[in-house]
Scaffold this motif. Sequence first.
Motif, mmCIF file in Angstrom:
data_model
loop_
_atom_site.group_PDB
_atom_site.id
_atom_site.type_symbol
_atom_site.label_atom_id
_atom_site.label_comp_id
_atom_site.label_asym_id
_atom_site.label_seq_id
_atom_site.Cartn_x
_atom_site.Cartn_y
_atom_site.Cartn_z
ATOM 1 N N PRO A 179 -86.601 -45.210 53.637
ATOM 2 C CA PRO A 179 -85.603 -44.602 54.521
ATOM 3 C C PRO A 179 -84.424 -45.011 54.440
ATOM 4 C CG PRO A 179 -86.533 -44.016 55.905
ATOM 5 C CD PRO A 179 -87.523 -44.695 55.402
ATOM 6 N N TYR A 180 -82.921 -44.290 54.008
ATOM 7 C CA TYR A 180 -81.881 -44.986 53.881
ATOM 8 C C TYR A 180 -81.928 -46.126 55.494
ATOM 9 C CZ TYR A 180 -80.050 -43.460 49.466
ATOM 10 O OH TYR A 180 -79.771 -42.745 48.267
ATOM 11 N N VAL A 181 -81.818 -44.991 56.178
ATOM 12 C CA VAL A 181 -81.487 -46.190 57.824
ATOM 13 C C VAL A 181 -82.259 -44.992 58.242
ATOM 14 C CG1 VAL A 181 -79.860 -44.008 58.048
ATOM 15 C CG2 VAL A 181 -79.651 -46.571 59.452
ATOM 16 N N THR A 182 -82.857 -45.459 59.414
ATOM 17 C CA THR A 182 -83.849 -44.618 60.554
ATOM 18 C C THR A 182 -83.462 -44.095 61.947
ATOM 19 O OG1 THR A 182 -84.519 -46.665 61.555
ATOM 20 C CG2 THR A 182 -85.668 -45.561 59.705
ATOM 21 N N GLU A 183 -83.260 -43.381 62.737
ATOM 22 C CA GLU A 183 -82.950 -43.010 64.164
ATOM 23 C C GLU A 183 -83.168 -44.302 64.811
ATOM 24 O OE1 GLU A 183 -85.592 -39.236 64.607
ATOM 25 O OE2 GLU A 183 -83.825 -37.750 63.694
ATOM 26 N N GLY A 184 -82.349 -44.131 65.750
ATOM 27 C CA GLY A 184 -82.006 -45.218 65.975
ATOM 28 C C GLY A 184 -80.637 -46.438 66.058
ATOM 29 N N SER A 185 -80.610 -46.462 64.706
ATOM 30 C CA SER A 185 -80.444 -47.078 63.851
ATOM 31 C C SER A 185 -78.402 -47.472 63.914
ATOM 32 C CB SER A 185 -80.553 -48.030 62.529
ATOM 33 O OG SER A 185 -82.416 -48.250 62.425
ATOM 34 N N PRO A 186 -78.203 -49.214 64.672
ATOM 35 C CA PRO A 186 -76.706 -49.392 64.281
ATOM 36 C C PRO A 186 -76.325 -48.626 63.380
ATOM 37 C CG PRO A 186 -77.669 -51.236 64.202
ATOM 38 C CD PRO A 186 -79.018 -50.536 64.487
ATOM 39 N N HIS A 217 -68.891 -43.303 60.715
ATOM 40 C CA HIS A 217 -67.906 -43.929 62.407
ATOM 41 C C HIS A 217 -68.723 -44.912 61.973
ATOM 42 C CE1 HIS A 217 -65.784 -39.972 62.815
ATOM 43 N NE2 HIS A 217 -66.369 -39.534 62.865
ATOM 44 N N GLY A 218 -69.163 -45.223 62.821
ATOM 45 C CA GLY A 218 -69.565 -46.955 63.010
ATOM 46 C C GLY A 218 -69.821 -46.550 64.762
ATOM 47 N N GLY A 219 -71.174 -47.232 64.661
ATOM 48 C CA GLY A 219 -71.806 -46.627 66.155
ATOM 49 C C GLY A 219 -73.420 -46.335 65.855
ATOM 50 N N GLN A 220 -74.013 -45.833 66.429
ATOM 51 C CA GLN A 220 -75.926 -45.569 66.594
ATOM 52 C C GLN A 220 -76.294 -44.170 65.926
ATOM 53 O OE1 GLN A 220 -77.876 -46.202 69.859
ATOM 54 N NE2 GLN A 220 -80.089 -46.931 69.255
ATOM 55 N N LEU A 221 -77.235 -44.338 64.751
ATOM 56 C CA LEU A 221 -77.232 -42.528 64.390
ATOM 57 C C LEU A 221 -78.618 -42.309 65.643
ATOM 58 C CD1 LEU A 221 -77.484 -41.515 60.581
ATOM 59 C CD2 LEU A 221 -79.693 -41.365 62.679
ATOM 60 N N MET A 222 -78.255 -41.126 66.084
ATOM 61 C CA MET A 222 -78.837 -40.850 67.249
ATOM 62 C C MET A 222 -79.677 -39.827 66.274
ATOM 63 S SD MET A 222 -78.083 -42.915 69.631
ATOM 64 C CE MET A 222 -79.072 -41.608 70.720
ATOM 65 N N ALA A 223 -80.194 -38.979 65.730
ATOM 66 C CA ALA A 223 -81.050 -38.488 65.543
ATOM 67 C C ALA A 223 -80.584 -37.760 63.882
ATOM 68 C CB ALA A 223 -80.720 -36.927 65.930
ATOM 69 N N PHE A 224 -81.116 -36.902 63.236
ATOM 70 C CA PHE A 224 -81.120 -36.082 61.850
ATOM 71 C C PHE A 224 -81.495 -34.770 62.501
ATOM 72 C CE2 PHE A 224 -81.646 -39.894 59.333
ATOM 73 C CZ PHE A 224 -80.558 -40.031 58.750
ATOM 74 N N LEU A 225 -80.488 -34.074 61.930
ATOM 75 C CA LEU A 225 -79.848 -32.815 61.865
ATOM 76 C C LEU A 225 -81.027 -31.955 61.041
ATOM 77 C CD1 LEU A 225 -76.704 -32.884 63.320
ATOM 78 C CD2 LEU A 225 -79.754 -32.974 64.842
ATOM 79 N N VAL A 226 -80.895 -32.414 59.817
ATOM 80 C CA VAL A 226 -82.054 -31.200 59.021
ATOM 81 C C VAL A 226 -83.479 -32.064 58.405
ATOM 82 C CG1 VAL A 226 -79.516 -30.380 57.901
ATOM 83 C CG2 VAL A 226 -81.024 -32.184 57.127
ATOM 84 N N GLU A 227 -84.210 -31.623 57.851
ATOM 85 C CA GLU A 227 -85.528 -32.287 57.478
ATOM 86 C C GLU A 227 -84.988 -32.675 56.190
ATOM 87 O OE1 GLU A 227 -88.080 -33.071 58.967
ATOM 88 O OE2 GLU A 227 -86.778 -31.575 60.789
ATOM 89 N N ASP A 228 -86.191 -34.361 55.563
ATOM 90 C CA ASP A 228 -86.076 -34.928 54.097
ATOM 91 C C ASP A 228 -86.169 -33.662 53.344
ATOM 92 O OD1 ASP A 228 -85.914 -37.520 52.821
ATOM 93 O OD2 ASP A 228 -87.434 -37.299 52.411
ATOM 94 N N GLY A 229 -85.530 -33.186 52.476
ATOM 95 C CA GLY A 229 -85.839 -32.405 51.565
ATOM 96 C C GLY A 229 -85.047 -31.313 51.231
#
Length: 80
Positions: free
Chosen positions: A24-31, A54-66
Amino acid sequence: MPEHLIPAPLPGTFYRRPAPDAAPYVTEGSPVEADTVIACIEVMKQFNEMTAGHGGQLMAFLVEDGEAVEIGQPVARVLT
């Protein structure tokens, strides 16, 4: 900490990875930084990268892959 929802910039199919066998490009919880690529949206075989915005921490994806997304639909949540 303020929360920001990242909207889909265009309608299409949402992908969290650049290729089916890639990480994945980035995972949940990543800066993330504002210009960090977090996903791509495919429209008619054209892949458009999405940045966090925005800079910060990616907390969650709200849609599924695909999953199909609409323009403006929130796809991820970032805490700044």
